[in-house]
Design a protein around this motif. Structure first.
Motif, PDB file in Angstrom:
ATOM      1  N   GLN B 113     -78.876  36.250  15.486  1.00  0.00           N
ATOM      2  CA  GLN B 113     -79.566  37.213  14.658  1.00  0.00           C
ATOM      3  C   GLN B 113     -80.451  38.100  15.508  1.00  0.00           C
ATOM      4  N   LEU B 123     -86.467  46.687   6.678  1.00  0.00           N
ATOM      5  CA  LEU B 123     -86.324  46.047   5.377  1.00  0.00           C
ATOM      6  C   LEU B 123     -85.900  47.091   4.358  1.00  0.00           C
ATOM      7  N   ILE B 132     -83.949  40.222  -0.255  1.00  0.00           N
ATOM      8  CA  ILE B 132     -83.792  40.467   1.176  1.00  0.00           C
ATOM      9  C   ILE B 132     -83.530  39.167   1.920  1.00  0.00           C
ATOM     10  N   VAL B 133     -84.388  38.182   1.671  1.00  0.00           N
ATOM     11  CA  VAL B 133     -84.236  36.913   2.385  1.00  0.00           C
ATOM     12  C   VAL B 133     -83.094  36.091   1.811  1.00  0.00           C
ATOM     13  N   GLU B 135     -80.205  37.339   0.659  1.00  0.00           N
ATOM     14  CA  GLU B 135     -78.872  37.900   0.885  1.00  0.00           C
ATOM     15  C   GLU B 135     -78.047  37.098   1.886  1.00  0.00           C
ATOM     16  N   VAL B 152     -85.449  30.308  -0.493  1.00  0.00           N
ATOM     17  CA  VAL B 152     -86.120  31.537  -0.072  1.00  0.00           C
ATOM     18  C   VAL B 152     -87.621  31.298   0.015  1.00  0.00           C
ATOM     19  N   ARG B 185     -85.780  36.448   7.152  1.00  0.00           N
ATOM     20  CA  ARG B 185     -84.392  36.811   6.891  1.00  0.00           C
ATOM     21  C   ARG B 185     -83.492  36.341   8.022  1.00  0.00           C
ATOM     22  N   ALA B 188     -82.744  32.713   7.811  1.00  0.00           N
ATOM     23  CA  ALA B 188     -82.027  32.224   6.631  1.00  0.00           C
ATOM     24  C   ALA B 188     -80.635  31.704   6.962  1.00  0.00           C
TER      25      ALA B 188
ATOM     26  N   THR C 289     -76.172  40.287   9.274  1.00  0.00           N
ATOM     27  CA  THR C 289     -76.152  39.128   8.394  1.00  0.00           C
ATOM     28  C   THR C 289     -74.725  38.736   8.076  1.00  0.00           C
TER      29      THR C 289
END
Lengths: 334, 372, 391
Positions: B113, B123, B132-133, B135, B152, B185, B188, C289
C-alpha cells in the motif's frame, strides 16, 4: 527589546480580524514587538499562527483585503504606516521596506521580463533614468549570483530555476536599498542544498547593505542559523520572545519546548520516539477562552482555561506568555 | 545496471541474513517528451529513474532521500506498479509484479500500500470515513457485511481517530487527522509493505511527530516494512534502518543508518548533510557548511559520466565527466557510486568542524584526513 | 543543546528522552495502547486484529515530578485520561473549547444549499424557474382560454389583433387567439424541449467524456477529434440543416436534433472534469486498493461529476431553450398551431410597430427564462466551488 525611541520598526498591539462565514477570524490578536536597524529577527510559528498576516499588515497590504479589520500601530522610521494614506505607504513599500515571498513561481509576473520587473521599482522610487536603472539591475543580479547577468536580465521568469528565481526576488527587494526586508518562508519551496545557498546569500547581503531582516518561517533550523532574536507565534499571538541562543538553550514557553522536542536533530543521538504536541492547532474563528495553547499544554491548570496570559518578562531581555513560565526558568538572573 | 551492482545487492542480502521482501533490479522509468502537431514524435525523455537496484528487507524501514527531481517519488510509484516501467524488474517475494495483470495484480495489491503526501487530495471528499476505510474491505471481501463497520471502527481507533466519527466527511478533519485516516485505509487490507511518499511534508511541524510516532508504533505492532520517501534528512534518520540517497534518477549511496549519517562517503551525501540546518544556534555558529554551486541539472538531459560531477567539489576531469560510476559495495552493507571512493579512502568534502558538528550518537569520529 | 548535558542513550526497550526542562513526560510513547515495552516482538504479518488494541494504560506517574503531579491531578486528569485523550483525539478537548467547536456532521448538500441561498440573484432565478414549471404543468388550469381557438371577438373590426384588455389579458394574435394562453402553453413546449434536449446532450456528453477522459489513449484522441469537428460547426446552422431535412419536425425530433447539435460542448466539459478528477490522489489510492475500473468510475469519478453536471444542466437548458426558440422562429421548430415562443415572435414580426405586444411578451418570456436558468447555473457553480469550501 522594544521601547527605544529609535527602533526601525515598532509594532504595537497589532490586531487583524477577518469576517468569514464561520464567524470572526482573529488572525492576529494584539502583537507588539520592535526591530532595530540591521537586526535579523525570526518570526516562527506553524501555519495559521498569523505570522504571514502580520507581515502583510506591516506592509499595509491587509487594508486591501475584503472583510478585514486592522487596529494598532506600525511605526516605521517614526511614522505610523497604518494611519497614512495608501499613496504615502506606497512610497515606503518597495523602497525602504521590501518583501520576499515564499513561492517564486507565483510572485514574479510570468509575462514580464526580469528587466521590466526590476527597473519598474527602481525608476519609480529612485527617479533615475531607464538606462541607469538597467545598469543598477545588472549589478544587483551579479551581486545575488546570477551568472551572465547582462544577458539573462532580458529573460522571463520561467527560464530560471527555483533557486535562481528566488535570487531574482532578493535582487528586486534590494534594488532600492531597503532598511527592512521581510522574508516570508523564502526557502520553504527550495531544496535543502539550494536553501543553504540562499540563506548564506541573505546573511551576506544583510551585512553588506545594513538591512534589517524579519525572517518568517516554521523551520526552526533556518532561524537557528540566521537570526539574532526570535519571536514565537501561536494562534495569532506572540507567546515567547528571546535572543536566539537563549531560546534554544532554555525555552520559557511550553509550546516552544514542544516544538523543539518534536523535531529530530542531526547532531543528536536518535531517540526512540519523538515527543509530539498532542492535539491540533485551534480554529481561529472559535478560539477557546483563556490561553489558546492550553488544550494541548502539559502544564495547563484551571487558570489557563479562563484567562489568557500576557506577554511578560521572565528574565532580562526575554518575554513569555504563560502563567507557568516561572517553572521553566532555570538560569539565575545575571 | 551493471552485473557488479546486482552482485552487490544480492551479496548484501545474503550477508545480512535478512529476508528480501522487495527486490528491485535495473529499474528505469523514462517519461517521453513528444513534439509534433499531427503525429507525436518522441524527441527525448525525462529519465526520472535511471537504473536503480536495491533490496528492501522484511521488517525494515528503508529511507529514500533526495532533492526534487531525483526520482524518489517515481521510484515508489513504479514499485507499486502505478507507473509503467521502461526497464528493469520489481520482484515482490520473488514474483515479478510487471507480469501480473487484472485480477492477479489486484490480489497482489493487498500486500502493498501507499501513504500519500497530500492529506487533502488523498481522501475522496464525497465519501464518509466509513466508506473510505471500508472500501478495501469490500473490494477484497475481507469481512462479511455485518462485521465491516466494527472492523472500520477498530482501524480508526488504531490510528487515533474517534470511531464515532465514522459517518463524517474528510473536510471536517484537520490535515494530521486526514493523514491518519489515510493510514487506516492503507492498513485495512492488512499489507506487509507500505510505501510512505513524503507522508509528513504537508503537515504542521507540531503534528509531524505524532504521525511519525504512529507509523513507528504500527510497524512494531504489525511487522510492517516501509519504504520511507522524504526530503527531510533529520526525519529519515529518525525512522529508518537503512538509507538510500538518490540524485538524478540514480542511487549514489546506500548504507545502514548510522553509517550513512556518521560517515557519509559520497560527496553528494556529505554536501546534503552539510546543508541541513540544525535547530541550535550554538551549533550552527560552529558549522562551516559545504555549499554546492549551481542548480540540479534537468533529468531530461543529465550530464555525461557521473551525474553529479557538474556540482561536485572533488570531481576529476577525464574520469568523472566520462565514466559512469557503478554502485559498489565499498564496505559490508555500504554501497557507493563514486570513482573516488575506495575501501580505505574517500573524498572529504566537509571541513573538520563541520563533521564534528553533525556527527551522531556515540561520538564516532571520522578519521581526520585533509580537511577541505 | 548545551554542552555538558548527559548523553541520551539509544537503547531499545528503555523509554528514553530525559527531561532537561523538567516537564512531565507525556504518555506519547504508549499513546496507541500497547504497553511501553518496546521490545515486544512484532506480530506475525497477518494484519491488525482486535486483540492488539487495548485502551490506554500504563501509568507515567512514576516519571512525573511531584510538583507537576499536583497540577495534573488537581484537574482530574489522570494518566489514563491523558492516554485516552490521545486516542480519542479532538473529542477530549470538547470541554476546553467553546461549543461551536464541536463539529456537526453536515453533508455536502446542506453546505451547498446554504451557500446557494446567500446569492439573491440565484434564488430569484430559482423562484422564476419554479413558477415556470408550475405554469407549464398546470397550464390547462391556469390558461384563461384555449390557446388554439381563434376568437371572432379576438380581432378588431378591421381584422387586426387586439391589445391587452380585460377579456384578453395580454391581447390577441393575428388569428384572434388569446396571447396569454398561448404563452402559457408555450412555456410547456420550451421547457419540455429545453430539458429533454439538454438531457439527451448531457447523456451523450457524459458517456463520451468519461470514455475519453478516463480511458485515454486512442479512444480519447478519436472522441476528442470528433468533438473538435462538431464544435467547428456553428450550432445553429447545423440545427437548421438537420431540421430542414426532416419533413415534419415534431417535438421528439426537435429534442434529438438539438441534442445532437449540443453534445460536443458537453463532452468537452465532462472530459476536462474527468481528466482532473482522475489525477487526484484518492483515485490513485483506490486503484492501489485494488478497485476495478467500474468501481472507480461509480464510486470516485461519478460523484465528483455530479456538481459540474448540475451546473452545466442549468446553463445548458438556457442554451437549448434559446435554440428551440430560434428554430421555431425561422419555422423549423415546433409547427403551428402548437404555440412556441419563438414562433410567436416570427408571427408578430410584421406588426412590430402597430401591435408590439405580439413580439414583446414572447420575447420577454424567452429572456426571463434564459436569464433565470443562467442565474441558477451561476449560483450553483459558486455554491459548489471548492475554493470556498472550508478546509
Amino acid at each position: 527589546m522594544s521601547g527605544d525611541g529609535d527602533s526601525l520598526l515598532k509594532v504595537t498591539d497589532l490586531a487583524v480580524t477577518f469576517d468569514s462565514q464561520e464567524g470572526v477570524v482573529r488572525a492576529v490578536g494584539g502583537v507588539s514587538f520592535a526591530i532595530e536597524q540591521g537586526e535579523t529577527v525570526g518570526l516562527v510559528g506553524e501555519s495559521g499562527c498569523g505570522k504571514s498576516i502580520s507581515a502583510l499588515a506591516i506592509l499595509g497590504l491587509v487594508r486591501m483585503m475584503s472583510n478585514s479589520s486592522i487596529s494598532g500601530t506600525v511605526e516605521f522610521m517614526g511614522r505610523d504606516l497604518l494611519s497614512l494614506p495608501e499613496s504615502q505607504v506606497r512610497s515606503v513599500r518597495g523602497r525602504d521596506m521590501a518583501m520576499i515571498f515564499q513561492d517564486p513561481v507565483t510572485s514574479l509576473n510570468p509575462v514580464l521580463s526580469i528587466e521590466r520587473q526590476m527597473t519598474e521599482g527602481i525608476e519609480n522610487h529612485l527617479g533615475v533614468s531607464h538606462s541607469e536603472a538597467v545598469k543598477r539591475s545588472i549589478e544587483l543580479l551579479e551581486t545575488v549570483g546570477i551568472p551572465k547577468a547582462a544577458e539573462r536580465i532580458r529573460d522571463y521568469p520561467h527560464q530560471f530555476s527555483g533557486g535562481m528565481r528566488q535570487r531574482v526576488m532578493i535582487a528586486i527587494a534590494l534594488s532600492c536599498n531597503p532598511k527592512l526586508l521581510l522574508a516570508d518562508e523564502p526557502t520553504t519551496a527550495l531544496d535543502v542544498t539550494i536553501q543553504a545557498q540562499i540563506l548564506r546569500l541573505m546573511k551576506q547581503l544583510s551585512r553588506d547593505y545594513g538591512a534589517a531582516i524579519m525572517l518568517i518561517t516554521h523551520d526552526l533550523g533556518v532561524v537557528a542559523g540566521m537570526t539574532e532574536r526570535i519571536l514565537v507565534m501561536y494562534a495569532g499571538r506572540i507567546v515567547e520572545a528571546a535572543p536566539a541562543k537563549q531560546l534554544f538553550a532554555e525555552p520559557h514557553h511550553p509550546y516552544t519546548i514542544g516544538l523543539l522536542r518534536s523535531v529530530p536533530r542531526l547532531d543528536e543521538p536518535r531517540k526512540l520516539t519523538l515527543q509530539s504536541i498532542e492535539g491540533v492547532p485551534p480554529d481561529l474563528a472559535h478560539l477557546p477562552p483563556g490561553c489558546a495553547f492550553a488544550p494541548r499544554c502539559l502544564l495547563r491548570t484551571e487558570e489557563c482555561r479562563n484567562e489568557s496570559p500576557e506577554l511578560v518578562p521572565t528574565t532580562p531581555g526575554r518575554l513569555s506568555a504563560c502563567f507557568h513560565s516561572d517553572r521553566l526558568v532555570k538560569t539565575a538572573v545575571a | 545496471m551493471s552485473a557488479a551492482a546486482t552482485t552487490a545487492t544480492s551479496a548484501t542480502a545474503a550477508g545480512r541474513n535478512g529476508d528480501v521482501l522487495v527486490h528491485i533490479e535495473g529499474l528505469k522509468v523514462h517519461f517521453p517528451i513528444t513534439s509534433g502537431v499531427v503525429v507525436q514524435r518522441k524527441v527525448g525523455a525525462v529519465r526520472a529513474v535511471d537504473g536503480l537496484s536495491f533490496d528492501v528487507l522484511r521488517g525494515e524501514t528503508l529511507g529514500l532521500v533526495g532533492e526534487s527531481g531525483c526520482g524518489k517519488s517515481t521510484t515508489g510509484r513504479a514499485i507499486l506498479q502505478l507507473e509503467k516501467l521502461t526497464g528493469g524488474h520489481v520482484l515482490y517475494e520473488g514474483a515479478d509484479l510487471a507480469r501480473l495483470r487484472g485480477g492477479a495484480l489486484r490480489r497482489q495489491r493487498r500486500r502493498m500500500q501507499m501513504i500519500f503526501q497530500d492529506p487533502y487530495a488523498s481522501l475522496n471528499g464525497r465519501m464518509t470515513l466509513g466508506r473510505i476505510v471500508g472500501e478495501p474491505l469490500l473490494v477484497h471481501k475481507l469481512r462479511p457485511r455485518n462485521e465491516r463497520e466494527g472492523r472500520v471502527k477498530e482501524l480508526l481507533k488504531l490510528v487515533g481517530i474517534n470511531p464515532n466519527t465514522i459517518n463524517r466527511y474528510p473536510h471536517e478533519f484537520s490535515g494530521g487527522q486526514r493523514q491518519r485516516i489515510g493510514i487506516a485505509r492503507a492498513l485495512a487490507v492488512e499489507p506487509n509493505f507500505i510505501v510512505c511518499d513524503e507522508p509528513i511534508s504537508a503537515l504542521d511541524v507540531s503534528i509531524r511527530a505524532q504521525i511519525i510516532n504512529l507509523l513507528q508504533e504500527l510497524q512494531r505492532t504489525f511487522g510492517l516494512t516501509y519504504l520511507f520517501i522524504a526530503h527531510d534528512l533529520s526525519v529519515v534518520r529518525h525512522i529508518s534502518d537503512r538509507v538510500a540517497v538518490m540524485y538524478l534518477g540514480r542511487i549514489v549511496e546506500l548504507a545502514v543508518n548510522h553509517e550513512l549519517y556518521e560517515e557519509p562517503l559520497h560527496p553528494y551525501t556529505q554536501a546534503l548533510l552539510s546543508a541541513v540546518p540544525i535547530p541550535d544556534p550554538a551549533v550552527e555558529e560552529r558549522r562551516r557548511p559545504v555549499v554546492l554551486a549551481g542548480d540540479v541539472p534537468s533529468p531530461a538531459s543529465p550530464p555525461p559520466g557521473c551525474h553529479f560531477h557538474t556540482r561536485c567539489p572533488a570531481a576529476q576531469e577525464g574520469l568523472c565527466d566520462v565514466d559512469d560510476p557503478a554502485l559498489r559495495e565499498i564496505r559490508p552493507g555500504h554501497l557507493v557510486a563514486c570513482h573516488l571512493v575506495t575501501e580505505t579512502d574517500y573524498p572529504r568534502i566537509r571541513s573538520a568542524e563541520e563533521r564534528a558538528a553533525t556527527v551522531g550518537a556515540a561520538g564516532v569520529d571520522a578519521p581526520e584526513g585533509g580537511a577541505s | 543543546m548545551s554542552p555538558g548535558k548527559p548523553p541520551d542513550e539509544f537503547v531499545p526497550g528503555i523509554a528514553t528522552d530525559l527531561d532537561p526542562e523538567g516537564l512531565p513526560k507525556p504518555p506519547d510513547d504508549r499513546a496507541l495502547g500497547t504497553t511501553s515495552d518496546l521490545e515486544e516482538p512484532a506480530q506475525e504479518p497477518g494484519g491488525p486484529t482486535t486483540d492488539d488494541f487495548e485502551a490506554g494504560d500504563g501509568d507515567p506517574a512514576g516519571s512525573v515530578e511531584p510538583e507537576f503531579e499536583v497540577a495534573l491531578a488537581g484537574e482530574g486528569h489522570s494518566a489514563a485520561m491523558q492516554a485516552e485523550s490521545e486516542i480519542i483525539g479532538a473529542e477530549a478537548y470538547g470541554e476546553w473549547l467553546p461549543e461551536a467547536e464541536v463539529i456537526q456532521a453536515r453533508g455536502t448538500w446542506t453546505e451547498v444549499w446554504r451557500r446557494f441561498r446567500k446569492d439573491k440573484f440565484a434564488v430569484g432565478g430559482l423562484v422564476i424557474i419554479v413558477l415556470l414549471v408550475v405554469v407549464a404543468v398546470f397550464a390547462p388550469w391556469i390558461a384563461p382560454h384555449n390557446p388554439l381557438t381563434q376568437y371572432d371577438s379576438g380581432l378588431s373590426a378591421k381584422g387586426q389583433p387586439l391589445p391587452p384588455s380585460s377579456h384578453f389579458w395580454l391581447g390577441t394574435d393575428l388569428l384572434g387567439r388569446d396571447l396569454l394562453s398561448r404563452l402559457i402553453y408555450g412555456a410547456r413546449v420550451s421547457l419540455v424541449i429545453g430539458i429533454l434536449a439538454n438531457g439527451f446532450a448531457l447523456f451523450l456528453g457524459v458517456i463520451f467524456g468519461i470514455l475519453a477522459g478516463y480511458f485515454r489513449g486512442g479512444l480519447e484522441t478519436f472522441i476528442m477529434r470528433a468533438t473538435d469537428v462538431m464544435l467547428a460547426f456553428p450550432i445553429f446552422l447545423l440545427a437548421i440543416a438537420l431540421s430542414s431535412s426532416i419533413s415534419h419536425p415534431g417535438i421528439w425530433v426537435l429534442v434529438v436534433v438539438i441534442g445532437i447539435v449540443y453534445w460536443a460542448p458537453m463532452t468537452r466539459v465532462i472530459h476536462g472534469e474527468v481528466l482532473s478528477i482522475r489525477e487526484k490522489e484518492f483515485v490513485t489510492a483506490a486503484r492501489l486498493t485494488g478497485c476495478t475500473n467500474r468501481r472507480i468510475l461509480t464510486n470516485h469519478i461519478l460523484p465528483h461529476l455530479v456538481a459540474p453536471i448540475i451546473v452545466y444542466t442549468s446553463l445548458g437548458i438556457a442554451t437549448t431553450v434559446l435554440l428551440e426558440a430560434s428554430l421555431s422562429y425561422i419555422g423549423l421548430g415546433v409547427q403551428p398551431p402548437t404555440p412556441s415562443w419563438g414562433q410567436m415572435i416570427a408571427d408578430g414580426q410584421q406588426y412590430y410597430t402597430s401591435a408590439i405586444w405580439l413580439t414583446l411578451f414572447p420575447g420577454l418570456c424567452i429572456m426571463i427564462t434564459v436569464l433565470a436558468f443562467n442565474l441558477v447555473g451561476d449560483g450553483l457553480r459558486d455554491a459548489f466551488d471548492p475554493q470556498q469550501r472550508r478546509r
